[in-house]
Write a protein that holds these residues in place. Structure first.
Motif, PDB file in Angstrom:
ATOM      1  N   GLU A 196      -1.205   7.243 -12.324  1.00 24.85           N
ATOM      2  CA  GLU A 196      -0.292   6.160 -12.680  1.00 24.85           C
ATOM      3  C   GLU A 196       0.133   5.336 -11.463  1.00 24.85           C
ATOM      4  N   VAL A 197       0.405   5.986 -10.342  1.00 21.64           N
ATOM      5  CA  VAL A 197       0.900   5.262  -9.150  1.00 21.64           C
ATOM      6  C   VAL A 197      -0.228   4.524  -8.446  1.00 21.64           C
ATOM      7  N   ARG A 198      -1.411   5.151  -8.336  1.00 21.19           N
ATOM      8  CA  ARG A 198      -2.568   4.562  -7.676  1.00 21.19           C
ATOM      9  C   ARG A 198      -2.336   4.369  -6.165  1.00 21.19           C
ATOM     10  N   TYR A 199      -2.272   5.478  -5.476  1.00 16.38           N
ATOM     11  CA  TYR A 199      -2.152   5.475  -4.012  1.00 16.38           C
ATOM     12  C   TYR A 199      -3.502   5.103  -3.392  1.00 16.38           C
ATOM     13  N   ASN A 200      -3.459   4.645  -2.145  1.00 13.90           N
ATOM     14  CA  ASN A 200      -4.738   4.452  -1.453  1.00 13.90           C
ATOM     15  C   ASN A 200      -4.946   5.416  -0.294  1.00 13.90           C
ATOM     16  N   VAL A 201      -3.936   6.227   0.035  1.00 14.81           N
ATOM     17  CA  VAL A 201      -4.080   7.278   1.045  1.00 14.81           C
ATOM     18  C   VAL A 201      -3.276   8.482   0.564  1.00 14.81           C
TER      19      VAL A 201
ATOM     20  N   GLY B 153     -10.887  -0.279  13.221  1.00 15.24           N
ATOM     21  CA  GLY B 153      -9.465  -0.527  13.407  1.00 15.24           C
ATOM     22  C   GLY B 153      -8.747  -0.224  12.110  1.00 15.24           C
ATOM     23  N   ARG B 154      -7.494  -0.662  12.000  1.00 14.46           N
ATOM     24  CA  ARG B 154      -6.718  -0.406  10.784  1.00 14.46           C
ATOM     25  C   ARG B 154      -6.069  -1.694  10.303  1.00 14.46           C
ATOM     26  N   ASN B 155      -6.031  -1.816   8.979  1.00 15.01           N
ATOM     27  CA  ASN B 155      -5.382  -2.987   8.400  1.00 15.01           C
ATOM     28  C   ASN B 155      -3.897  -2.721   8.214  1.00 15.01           C
ATOM     29  N   ASP B 156      -3.200  -3.668   7.619  1.00 18.78           N
ATOM     30  CA  ASP B 156      -1.765  -3.555   7.413  1.00 18.78           C
ATOM     31  C   ASP B 156      -1.415  -2.321   6.588  1.00 18.78           C
ATOM     32  N   GLY B 157      -2.304  -1.958   5.634  1.00 21.52           N
ATOM     33  CA  GLY B 157      -2.073  -0.798   4.787  1.00 21.52           C
ATOM     34  C   GLY B 157      -2.473   0.517   5.403  1.00 21.52           C
ATOM     35  N   ASN B 158      -2.826   0.520   6.686  1.00 19.83           N
ATOM     36  CA  ASN B 158      -3.203   1.717   7.449  1.00 19.83           C
ATOM     37  C   ASN B 158      -4.531   2.318   7.003  1.00 19.83           C
ATOM     38  N   LEU B 159      -5.389   1.501   6.402  1.00 22.16           N
ATOM     39  CA  LEU B 159      -6.739   1.933   6.051  1.00 22.16           C
ATOM     40  C   LEU B 159      -7.698   1.646   7.208  1.00 22.16           C
TER      41      LEU B 159
ATOM     42  N   SER C 249       0.855  -1.190   0.000  1.00 20.73           N
ATOM     43  CA  SER C 249       0.000   0.000   0.000  1.00 20.73           C
ATOM     44  C   SER C 249       0.889   1.238   0.000  1.00 20.73           C
ATOM     45  N   LEU C 250       0.547   2.202  -0.849  1.00 20.21           N
ATOM     46  CA  LEU C 250       1.345   3.421  -0.959  1.00 20.21           C
ATOM     47  C   LEU C 250       0.500   4.641  -0.599  1.00 20.21           C
ATOM     48  N   SER C 251       1.098   5.561   0.132  1.00 22.88           N
ATOM     49  CA  SER C 251       0.474   6.851   0.424  1.00 22.88           C
ATOM     50  C   SER C 251       1.459   7.948   0.041  1.00 22.88           C
ATOM     51  N   SER C 252       0.968   9.194  -0.036  1.00 22.76           N
ATOM     52  CA  SER C 252       1.850  10.265  -0.489  1.00 22.76           C
ATOM     53  C   SER C 252       1.366  11.626  -0.017  1.00 22.76           C
ATOM     54  N   ASP C 253       2.255  12.624  -0.161  1.00 23.68           N
ATOM     55  CA  ASP C 253       1.930  14.030   0.082  1.00 23.68           C
ATOM     56  C   ASP C 253       2.044  14.784  -1.236  1.00 23.68           C
TER      57      ASP C 253
END
Length: 581
Positions: free
Chosen positions: A444-449, A520-526, A418-422
């Motif tokens: 193109e990257v497809r972040y989830n956060v 709660g949160r999963n491994d991907g911090n969702l 899972s990828l997140s970004s600023d």
């Protein structure tokens, strides 16, 4: 870390010092001073006070002392006392202190450090501002909106303080952290809203500063340090859930990105010794903490040189195609080594880290994340822009192409990551074409956060990097809204791919929207939301038990949007058991 050579600054003006000195003259003078009514005797008295008063070396711990000064002894200096304050002046005397924390996770950790220091001096903590003797705001300077929030709060507290004067002991107000360092003149001199000001490296000095404030003076220490990591201060973790904790591993930043105030407010990078980090994580594991987040402004540039065996001439490895804006420093125990040691402490404790810089992701870090079941397969990868031209103006040290190559490498080594970004909209000189390139990068990257903000000019960065804030505010806002829409669209697609799958969730507690739901949160911090119910102790058990905060549960996902997942719990589990299956 030793503090024996730190300079303790004096924050009283000469005019402020003199009345205080005459009142406490008996503590420091070697002989009494007679008082006469004529002008000549008053002049003699003044000269005697100056001659017998504290000298500069008196405030320097460990400084050599002239033997002709009998009152200032080595014993006094070695015990780290301030001769211009009464012996027990730094004691909290059961005064109550209320912390209000704003901004990033580093400020949460700073609050825990400051509270640890004050607690040992006898202060009591309260969450009720109305009952507090001292209110300390732990502040953020990263954007103008964050600072405006603090200004508004200070005016509210000042009004409360004025009302308090009529009824009981007056309230003392203090500002800690980044805003204290950046706006010291405005806070103390122009607005006169404060009693205490302490920068990020001055929390050890809080007891003295509060003592001066209780004596009726303003007190300030905003000096930055090249060494302070608070390695010997064990933070008092105050998470209401008690299942997760933040552990600071380094402070400051050397990257000098042209939009960022952090190097000016938190100083140069310095890393905490690995031994003290491991000790803190061990203690947290024994207390039942299930998730630890390693913290730093540039967390994956960690470099511990505290022990001789860690030192070598080998430079640290960078991500391919990335460079630093500063000369690379050789030697030291690196982030991969620390992450390895931390992950071995407790196989049922999740390990996260934030905030990293994309330049510090060599393959050895990525391979370790892949191999260790308790290191979350989630990486925060701040891009800030999708335009190479803007990235160069930001002094980020990489191009769009290098960033995308790193993303491909991460996805190849860690499947399902899972990828997140600023991202920042409307940075200086950003054109419409630059903005479109950022939109295409998100697609193109497809972040989830994602964390997205309009550019906010900071005075010191403006002067240092000679920036011109030339994008109109309405254009910044429009571009920001377009980035948000793109992020929501792509994140919904990424998260929807999890429908029908089972996720390992660490339970945080009751959902804010419904008492019938847990979250709660999963491994991907969702965030994962599911109905409150009793579930099997293990996937193969028939016996059921309730779900409590801090439990690991398996949740089957039934729906998704850009910000959260929904499903129903299947069973209790553990991190190690889930990894084995």
């Amino acid at each position: 870390m030793s503090n024996t050579n730190r300079l303790r600054p004096i924050f009283l003006t000469f005019e402020q010092w003199l009345p205080r000195w005459s009142l406490q003259h008996r503590l420091c003078c070697s002989k009494p001073v007679s008082v006469h009514s004529n002008e000549e005797s008053r002049a003699d008295k003044f000269k005697t006070q100056i001659a017998t008063g504290p000298r500069f070396h008196y405030f320097v711990k460990g400084a050599s002392i002239n033997k002709q000064q009998p009152v200032i002894t080595d014993d006094l200096i070695d015990t780290d006392k301030h001769a211009y304050l009464p012996e027990d002046s730094e004691s909290g005397n059961s005064r109550t202190v209320c912390f209000e924390t704003y901004g990033c996770q580093m400020n949460v950790n700073d609050t825990e450090i400051a509270w640890s220091i004050l607690q040992k001096k006898g202060y009591q903590r309260t969450s009720d501002v109305a009952e507090a003797d001292v209110v300390l705001l732990v502040t953020c300077s990263i954007r103008e909106k964050a600072e405006q929030t603090i200004w508004n709060r200070l005016r509210q507290l000042t009004a409360m303080k004025k009302r308090r004067l009529k009824t009981r002991v007056p309230m003392k107000i203090g500002v800690l952290g980044c805003m204290a360092e950046r706006l010291k003149s405005e806070l103390l001199e122009r607005e006169k809203l404060l009693d205490v000001l302490a920068g990020p490296d001055a929390y050890r000095d809080l007891p003295r500063l509060l003592s001066v404030a209780h004596g009726g003076q303003q007190a300030s220490n905003v000096l930055l340090s090249l060494e302070e990591t608070y390695a010997d201060v064990m933070p008092v973790h105050h998470s209401p859930q008690g299942y997760s904790a933040f552990v600071s591993i380094m402070r400051g930043c050397d990257n000098m990105c042209s939009y960022c105030i952090v190097p000016f407010t938190r100083g140069r990078e310095r890393s905490r010794p690995v031994s003290s980090i491991l000790e803190e994580v061990h203690i947290l594991s024994e207390q039942g903490v299930k998730e630890v987040t390693l913290l730093g402004q540039n967390v994956n540039s960690y470099r511990d040189t505290s022990e001789e065996q860690f030192c070598s001439s080998e430079p640290g490895q960078l991500s391919r195609g990335f460079r630093t804006v500063y000369r690379a420093r050789p030697g030291g125990l690196r982030f991969a080594d620390l992450l390895d040691r931390v992950s071995l402490i407790d196989p049922d404790m999740r390990i996260r880290f934030t905030s990293p810089h994309p330049k510090d992701f060599p393959d050895e870090v990525l391979q370790l994340i892949k191999e260790r079941a308790n290191i979350c397969k989630q990486i925060h990868l701040p891009a800030q822009s999708g335009s190479s031209t803007v990235l160069q103006a930001m002094r980020r040290g990489y191009s769009r192409e290098a960033y995308l190559e790193l993303v491909d490498n991460i996805k190849r080594i860690i499947p399902g990551v899972s990828l997140s970004s600023d991202f920042i909209s409307g940075f200086c000189g950003e054109t419409e074409e630059d903005h479109l390139q950022t939109l295409s990068l998100i697609r193109e990257v497809r972040y989830n956060v994602g964390f997205l903000f309009a550019y906010s000019m900071r005075k010191k960065t403006h002067a240092f990097h000679r920036l011109q804030d030339d994008v109109p505010a309405e254009v910044k806002q429009r571009r920001l809204e377009e980035l948000i829409c793109m992020f929501r669209e792509e994140a919904t697609k990424v998260n929807s791919a999890l429908i029908g799958r089972t996720q390992l969730v660490l339970v945080e507690g009751e959902s804010k929207r419904s008492a019938q739901d847990l979250c709660g949160r999963n491994d991907g911090n969702l965030k994962v939301i599911f109905p409150r119910q009793e579930v099997a102790g293990q996937p193969t058990d028939t016996h059921t038990s309730p779900i409590n905060p801090g439990d690991y549960v398996l949740v089957k996902i039934e729906s998704a949007n850009s910000q959260s997942l929904r499903g129903h719990a299947l069973s209790h589990t553990s991190l190690s058991d889930s990894a084995t299956r």
